[in-house]
Design a protein around this motif. Structure first.
Motif, short mmCIF file in Angstrom:
data_model
loop_
_atom_site.label_atom_id
_atom_site.label_comp_id
_atom_site.label_asym_id
_atom_site.label_seq_id
_atom_site.Cartn_x
_atom_site.Cartn_y
_atom_site.Cartn_z
N GLY A 77 36.84 41.90 -15.94
CA GLY A 77 36.62 42.77 -17.23
C GLY A 77 35.31 42.07 -17.79
O GLY A 77 34.81 42.63 -18.80
N ARG A 78 34.97 40.70 -17.30
CA ARG A 78 33.77 40.39 -17.84
C ARG A 78 32.55 39.87 -16.87
O ARG A 78 31.55 39.99 -17.33
CB ARG A 78 34.21 38.80 -18.58
N PHE A 79 32.97 39.56 -15.64
CA PHE A 79 31.92 39.56 -14.70
C PHE A 79 31.94 40.78 -13.64
O PHE A 79 32.84 41.27 -13.50
CB PHE A 79 32.26 38.38 -13.88
N THR A 80 30.72 41.10 -13.36
CA THR A 80 30.55 42.21 -12.27
C THR A 80 29.83 41.55 -11.12
O THR A 80 28.59 41.00 -11.35
CB THR A 80 29.65 43.22 -12.91
N ILE A 81 30.28 41.70 -9.79
CA ILE A 81 29.31 41.36 -8.79
C ILE A 81 28.89 42.54 -8.07
O ILE A 81 29.39 43.70 -8.19
CB ILE A 81 30.25 40.71 -7.63
N SER A 82 27.41 42.46 -7.94
CA SER A 82 26.85 43.59 -7.02
C SER A 82 26.02 43.05 -5.99
O SER A 82 25.59 41.94 -5.88
CB SER A 82 26.07 44.31 -8.10
N ARG A 83 25.49 44.01 -5.01
CA ARG A 83 24.48 43.53 -4.37
C ARG A 83 23.44 44.62 -4.01
O ARG A 83 23.64 45.62 -4.20
CB ARG A 83 25.11 43.26 -2.82
N ASP A 84 21.98 44.16 -3.78
CA ASP A 84 21.22 44.94 -3.72
C ASP A 84 20.60 44.78 -1.93
O ASP A 84 19.93 43.74 -2.12
CB ASP A 84 19.78 44.89 -4.59
N ALA A 85 20.98 45.54 -1.17
CA ALA A 85 20.82 45.44 0.37
C ALA A 85 19.49 45.48 0.57
O ALA A 85 18.85 44.89 1.51
CB ALA A 85 21.51 46.40 1.26
N SER A 86 18.76 46.24 -0.25
CA SER A 86 17.09 46.29 -0.07
C SER A 86 16.36 45.01 0.05
O SER A 86 15.07 45.13 0.47
CB SER A 86 16.55 47.65 -0.83
N VAL A 87 16.92 44.30 -0.78
CA VAL A 87 16.18 42.97 -1.34
C VAL A 87 17.02 41.90 -1.02
O VAL A 87 16.80 40.64 -1.00
CB VAL A 87 15.85 42.88 -2.74
N TYR A 88 17.99 41.95 -0.13
CA TYR A 88 19.02 41.07 0.52
C TYR A 88 19.40 39.90 -0.77
O TYR A 88 19.25 38.85 -0.57
CB TYR A 88 18.40 40.26 1.59
N THR A 89 19.87 40.78 -1.87
CA THR A 89 20.47 39.70 -2.92
C THR A 89 21.72 40.27 -3.49
O THR A 89 22.00 41.37 -3.59
CB THR A 89 19.18 39.82 -4.17
#
Length: 121
Positions: free
Chosen positions: A65-77
């Motif tokens: 509820g406070r942290f969110t993980i995400s990824r942007d595969a186009s920039v490998y981050t």
């Protein structure tokens, strides 16, 4: 795989911060990317994980509820957006790869260097 974490610093309680983990050299064994954190004298603890290809996510109860993980595969981050930060979130944060779902350091593959997050009260 090589991992490079960045984005730590000092923030006041209640504030926000975003960490980044640059990923290079992905292999077929690196199915998940994870964030861990560690404070002096304590074991490194799981914070969040994301499946690289499909984006499914898991969180430790302490950050839900406070942290969110995400990824942007186009920039490998991989990112960790941290909101409503508390002093107890103060730690060195690490990113780590894994072949499967993990909730502890057992099973982690490669580690990035840590980035220090300090939350002042």
């Amino acid at each position: 795989v090589q991992l490079q974490a960045s984005g730590g610093g000092l923030v006041q309680a209640g504030g926000s911060m975003r960490l980044s983990c640059a990923v290079s050299g992905l292999t077929t064994a690196d199915n998940f990317m994870n964030w861990f954190r560690q404070t002096p004298g304590k074991e490194r603890e799981f914070v969040a994980g994301i499946k690289w290809r499909e984006g499914s996510k898991r969180y430790a109860d302490s950050v839900k509820g406070r942290f969110t993980i995400s990824r942007d595969a186009s920039v490998y981050t991989v990112y960790l957006q941290m909101n409503s930060l508390k002093p107890e979130d103060t730690a060195v944060y690490y990113c780590a790869s894994s072949a499967g779902v993990i909730t502890s350091t057992a099973g982690a593959g490669s580690w990035g260097q840590g980035t220090l997050v300090t939350v002042s009260s």
